[in-house]
Motif scaffolding. Structure first.
Motif, mmCIF file in Angstrom:
data_model
loop_
_atom_site.group_PDB
_atom_site.id
_atom_site.type_symbol
_atom_site.label_atom_id
_atom_site.label_comp_id
_atom_site.label_asym_id
_atom_site.label_seq_id
_atom_site.Cartn_x
_atom_site.Cartn_y
_atom_site.Cartn_z
ATOM 1 N N UNK A 130 0.834 -1.200 0.000
ATOM 2 C CA UNK A 130 0.000 0.000 0.000
ATOM 3 C C UNK A 130 0.869 1.250 0.000
ATOM 4 N N UNK A 131 0.275 2.337 -0.449
ATOM 5 C CA UNK A 131 0.974 3.617 -0.378
ATOM 6 C C UNK A 131 1.273 3.999 1.066
ATOM 7 N N UNK A 132 0.398 3.602 1.980
ATOM 8 C CA UNK A 132 0.636 3.909 3.382
ATOM 9 C C UNK A 132 1.919 3.247 3.868
ATOM 10 N N UNK A 133 2.143 1.986 3.507
ATOM 11 C CA UNK A 133 3.379 1.313 3.890
ATOM 12 C C UNK A 133 4.593 2.004 3.276
ATOM 13 N N UNK A 134 4.477 2.400 2.009
ATOM 14 C CA UNK A 134 5.594 3.085 1.357
ATOM 15 C C UNK A 134 5.863 4.437 2.013
ATOM 16 N N UNK A 135 4.805 5.160 2.336
ATOM 17 C CA UNK A 135 4.979 6.436 3.037
ATOM 18 C C UNK A 135 5.637 6.238 4.392
ATOM 19 N N UNK A 136 5.250 5.171 5.094
ATOM 20 C CA UNK A 136 5.857 4.890 6.392
ATOM 21 C C UNK A 136 7.364 4.662 6.246
ATOM 22 N N UNK A 137 7.755 3.924 5.217
ATOM 23 C CA UNK A 137 9.181 3.690 4.990
ATOM 24 C C UNK A 137 9.914 4.998 4.710
ATOM 25 N N UNK A 138 9.300 5.870 3.943
ATOM 26 C CA UNK A 138 9.915 7.169 3.667
ATOM 27 C C UNK A 138 10.051 7.988 4.949
ATOM 28 N N UNK A 139 9.025 7.919 5.802
ATOM 29 C CA UNK A 139 9.113 8.611 7.086
ATOM 30 C C UNK A 139 10.278 8.078 7.920
ATOM 31 N N UNK A 140 10.419 6.756 7.931
ATOM 32 C CA UNK A 140 11.419 6.124 8.797
ATOM 33 C C UNK A 140 12.841 6.280 8.269
ATOM 34 N N UNK A 141 12.994 6.262 6.947
ATOM 35 C CA UNK A 141 14.326 6.288 6.351
ATOM 36 C C UNK A 141 14.740 7.662 5.845
ATOM 37 N N UNK A 142 13.786 8.588 5.764
ATOM 38 C CA UNK A 142 14.107 9.933 5.319
ATOM 39 C C UNK A 142 13.789 10.139 3.849
ATOM 40 N N UNK A 143 13.332 11.328 3.523
ATOM 41 C CA UNK A 143 12.874 11.606 2.162
ATOM 42 C C UNK A 143 14.004 11.831 1.157
ATOM 43 N N UNK A 144 15.186 12.160 1.621
ATOM 44 C CA UNK A 144 16.261 12.480 0.679
ATOM 45 C C UNK A 144 16.548 11.291 -0.229
ATOM 46 N N UNK A 145 16.283 11.463 -1.519
ATOM 47 C CA UNK A 145 16.585 10.422 -2.482
ATOM 48 C C UNK A 145 15.691 9.212 -2.409
ATOM 49 N N UNK A 146 14.544 9.335 -1.718
ATOM 50 C CA UNK A 146 13.635 8.199 -1.570
ATOM 51 C C UNK A 146 12.207 8.658 -1.794
ATOM 52 N N UNK A 147 11.460 7.887 -2.574
ATOM 53 C CA UNK A 147 10.068 8.239 -2.830
ATOM 54 C C UNK A 147 9.285 7.016 -3.262
ATOM 55 N N UNK A 148 8.234 7.261 -4.024
ATOM 56 C CA UNK A 148 7.257 6.219 -4.339
ATOM 57 C C UNK A 148 6.953 6.222 -5.833
ATOM 58 N N UNK A 149 6.835 5.035 -6.398
ATOM 59 C CA UNK A 149 6.291 4.851 -7.744
ATOM 60 C C UNK A 149 4.833 4.435 -7.588
#
Length: 277
Positions: A159-178
């Motif tokens: 889910x997008x929610x899981x992907x957003x959670x990973x971005x929150x935990x690991x930091x947005x720099x250079x990380x996002x979602x397809x």
């Protein structure tokens, strides 16, 4: 009706991979006035990385994404290290092609495991290690949530929610979602989670349609307009958030579109992009 900018159309090379080799797909996109392309690693390896990059540049195509990295979970440290090394190579290849991002299909349960929470922890750990490398060289990573039917074997991020959670935990720099609508259209939290992701996290936007009935869950995707996905609402939503990237058509279709004349497939992609996206 707000029609999409035709210059935003990109073709994921899976869409005509059964009919054409990568060099022919590049040429076909250029002839049809399609501005973007997203190649797969096996096709690039078959053609050669340098030749692929040269052909893409000479045809003035934008690389909307590179498919794919990921598959982080493994049954032991050695298996996970093999995946880590391969992911670094994928980052280097994406850089050589000038890709907007490296798309990640994160992997599912390793071996005979039934521990999906453990698999998700391995994904987080592997992604964290890869980010140490990708951030240093400047290649954005795009987590692609896959439909829950793939949780066991392909992607335990669903889910997008899981992907957003990973971005929150690991930091947005250079990380996002397809954001691939084939995998996410059904989610009751789709639009709130798109808003949560916002402009900076949405790195790719993939389109096709969900057929009813779907005869094969992997390779019976529909052309835009042939199924039940409200593609235009999703496209307007991501663009309202500031997304300025490509609308990437990715169709696996063993029973239909892979049997069609590829020039006709590309022409149909252009027409349906304007009609339904």
């Amino acid at each position: 009706m707000q029609h999409p900018d035709p210059r935003r159309l990109s073709i994921n090379t899976a869409t005509v991979r059964k009919q054409w080799t990568l060099d022919k797909i590049i040429d076909g996109c250029a002839r049809h006035g399609i501005c973007g392309i997203s190649p797969w690693r096996d096709q690039v390896q078959a053609l050669g990385l340098e030749k692929t990059a040269r052909l893409i540049r000479s045809n003035a195509l934008t690389v909307s994404g590179y498919c794919r990295g990921g598959m982080f979970p493994g049954v032991d440290d050695a298996t996970r290290q093999v995946a880590s090394d391969d992911n670094r190579r994928a980052v280097d290849e994406a850089l050589a092609l000038g890709a907007a991002c490296l798309v990640l299909v994160v992997g599912g349960l390793p071996g005979s495991s039934k521990d999906i929470a453990g698999a998700r922890q391995q994904v987080k750990d592997g992604l964290s290690r890869l980010l140490d490398y990708s951030r240093n060289v400047g290649m954005p990573l795009a987590i692609e949530p896959l439909h829950p039917m793939y949780a066991a074997d392909r992607a335990c991020v669903n889910t997008l929610e899981q992907a957003n959670d990973l971005c929150d935990e690991l930091g947005d720099k250079g990380l996002g979602i397809a954001v691939d609508l084939y995998h996410t259209w059904w989610d009751p939290k789709l639009f709130p989670q798109l808003e949560r992701a916002g402009r900076n996290r949405i790195l790719a936007f993939h389109i096709c349609d969900w057929l009813v009935p779907t005869r094969d869950l992997l390779s019976d995707r529909g052309m835009m307009g042939d199924g039940v996905i409200d593609i235009r609402s999703a496209r307007l939503a991501v663009e309202s958030l500031g997304y300025q990237g490509a609308h990437e058509v990715e169709i696996f279709s063993e029973l239909n579109w892979w049997q069609q004349e590829p020039n006709d497939v590309l022409s149909t992609c252009k027409e349906r992009h304007q009609q339904y996206c």
